[in-house]
Design an enzyme around this catalytic site. Structure first.
Site, mmCIF file in Angstrom:
data_model
loop_
_atom_site.group_PDB
_atom_site.id
_atom_site.type_symbol
_atom_site.label_atom_id
_atom_site.label_comp_id
_atom_site.label_asym_id
_atom_site.label_seq_id
_atom_site.Cartn_x
_atom_site.Cartn_y
_atom_site.Cartn_z
ATOM 1 N N HIS A 224 0.801 -1.230 0.000
ATOM 2 C CA HIS A 224 0.000 0.000 0.000
ATOM 3 C C HIS A 224 0.831 1.275 0.000
ATOM 4 O O HIS A 224 0.629 2.161 -0.824
ATOM 5 C CB HIS A 224 -0.929 -0.023 1.213
ATOM 6 C CG HIS A 224 -1.786 1.185 1.344
ATOM 7 N ND1 HIS A 224 -1.705 2.056 2.399
ATOM 8 C CD2 HIS A 224 -2.742 1.695 0.524
ATOM 9 C CE1 HIS A 224 -2.577 3.041 2.233
ATOM 10 N NE2 HIS A 224 -3.217 2.839 1.109
ATOM 11 N N GLU A 264 -3.706 -4.691 9.381
ATOM 12 C CA GLU A 264 -4.002 -3.821 8.240
ATOM 13 C C GLU A 264 -3.096 -2.577 8.214
ATOM 14 O O GLU A 264 -3.549 -1.460 8.382
ATOM 15 C CB GLU A 264 -5.474 -3.409 8.235
ATOM 16 C CG GLU A 264 -6.429 -4.571 8.032
ATOM 17 C CD GLU A 264 -7.861 -4.117 7.836
ATOM 18 O OE1 GLU A 264 -8.076 -3.184 7.033
ATOM 19 O OE2 GLU A 264 -8.747 -4.682 8.502
ATOM 20 N N HIS A 266 -1.176 0.590 6.961
ATOM 21 C CA HIS A 266 -1.421 1.552 5.885
ATOM 22 C C HIS A 266 -0.161 2.395 5.651
ATOM 23 O O HIS A 266 0.742 1.996 4.959
ATOM 24 C CB HIS A 266 -2.636 2.417 6.216
ATOM 25 C CG HIS A 266 -3.924 1.676 6.213
ATOM 26 N ND1 HIS A 266 -4.444 1.076 5.086
ATOM 27 C CD2 HIS A 266 -4.821 1.446 7.200
ATOM 28 C CE1 HIS A 266 -5.601 0.502 5.374
ATOM 29 N NE2 HIS A 266 -5.851 0.703 6.657
ATOM 30 N N GLU A 281 -4.466 -0.194 11.118
ATOM 31 C CA GLU A 281 -5.894 0.091 11.172
ATOM 32 C C GLU A 281 -6.510 -0.254 12.528
ATOM 33 O O GLU A 281 -7.435 0.413 12.986
ATOM 34 C CB GLU A 281 -6.596 -0.712 10.066
ATOM 35 C CG GLU A 281 -8.106 -0.625 10.056
ATOM 36 C CD GLU A 281 -8.645 0.673 9.495
ATOM 37 O OE1 GLU A 281 -9.822 0.979 9.773
ATOM 38 O OE2 GLU A 281 -7.899 1.376 8.795
#
Length: 290
Positions: A224, A264, A266, A281
């Site tokens: 990401h 998660e 980012h 996250e």
């Protein structure tokens, strides 16, 4: 790897940057706040007066403040290291500002997901917008290149765009369909490096447009965001796999699994001491020692 609790579940740590004050600054995309993690693990949070504003990517500005995009209410935010907050409107309705980076011209440059453009904002809040020549490109993250231009990923066009400081645009198509590039960073080698969340790869693009790809072993890892360190390593978040990955100058690819489910990761940033920080996250900041 150290894990720091910075927010409750659902607040959504997203962007991260190491400030000039040594603090680790982060956005809380679902809570409408920005925060600061100190070296001792203490956390301060600063409300933006608009819980639904969607603060996203954050970066250090040329004025020593932290600047961030407010994707959902069409504004660019600024927070000083003392916690003073203000914001500036983006002229185009529903532009959806997302990526942001300091430019070589003393201004901040940002992408517009919804308006298919890029914008420039001075430290006084004056905004200029430039359209991109590819329809529906979904410009995502942006970084300053060694050539004095800004480079941004075009997520839905499988391309990377070069934007000069006068707004002139050159589009470079990527060789792999479905790459869906998101993160981009300037490497120590003078090239730009991007990650393809759809293609499961890293890519290197020189300032004259030559592309080299580095597929990940786990093509479903959904890389990401990406950041470079001073040793020539490229650090990136693997959002779909719950890992922090690294590509070394000799081409070796390694991964550091984040303990526990639902990480998660980012945004990612590298501090002056080489420590790597990733926003998770689930409400944490992860730290890898340099």
């Amino acid at each position: 790897m150290e894990l720091f609790e910075v927010a409750e579940a659902g607040a959504g740590p997203y962007g991260v940057a190491v400030g000039p004050d040594g603090g680790v600054w982060f956005t809380l995309v679902h809570a409408g706040e920005v925060g600061r993690l100190s070296a001792d693990g203490s956390v301060e949070r600063f409300g933006l007066g608009a819980p639904e504003c969607g603060p996203s990517v954050i970066t250090v500005g040329p004025d020593g403040a932290l600047w961030f995009t407010r994707m959902r209410d069409n504004r660019i935010g600024r927070v000083t290291v003392e916690g003073g907050v203000r914001s500036f409107a983006v002229p185009t309705e529903d532009a959806g500002p997302y990526g942001i980076a300091a430019g070589p011209d003393g201004a901040l440059w940002f992408t517009e997901l919804g308006a298919n453009g890029v914008g420039r904002i001075t430290v006084d809040g004056e905004v200029t917008e430039y359209p991109l020549p590819v329809a529906g490109a979904f410009p995502s993250m942006i970084a300053a290149g060694a050539d004095g231009a800004l480079w941004c990923t075009l997520n839905q066009a499988d391309a990377v765009a070069r934007v000069g400081v006068e707004g002139e645009v050159t589009v470079h198509r990527l060789p792999t369909g479905g790459t869906a590039p998101v993160g981009i960073a300037a490497g120590a080698d003078g090239a730009l490096w991007y990650v393809g969340i759809g293609g499961g790869l890293l890519g290197r693009i020189t300032v004259d447009g030559k592309v080299t790809e580095y597929p990940l072993a786990d093509r479903a890892a959904k890389p990401h965001a990406i950041a470079a360190d001073g040793a020539g390593r490229l650090w990136f978040t693997e959002w779909g796999a719950g890992r922090i990955g690294v590509l070394t100058p000799d081409g070796r690819r390694d991964g550091y699994p984040i303990p526990g489910p639902g990480a998660e990761p980012h945004g990612i940033a590298v501090g002056p001491d080489g420590a790597v920080y990733a926003a998770l996250e689930r409400g944490q900041i992860a730290r890898l020692a340099g």
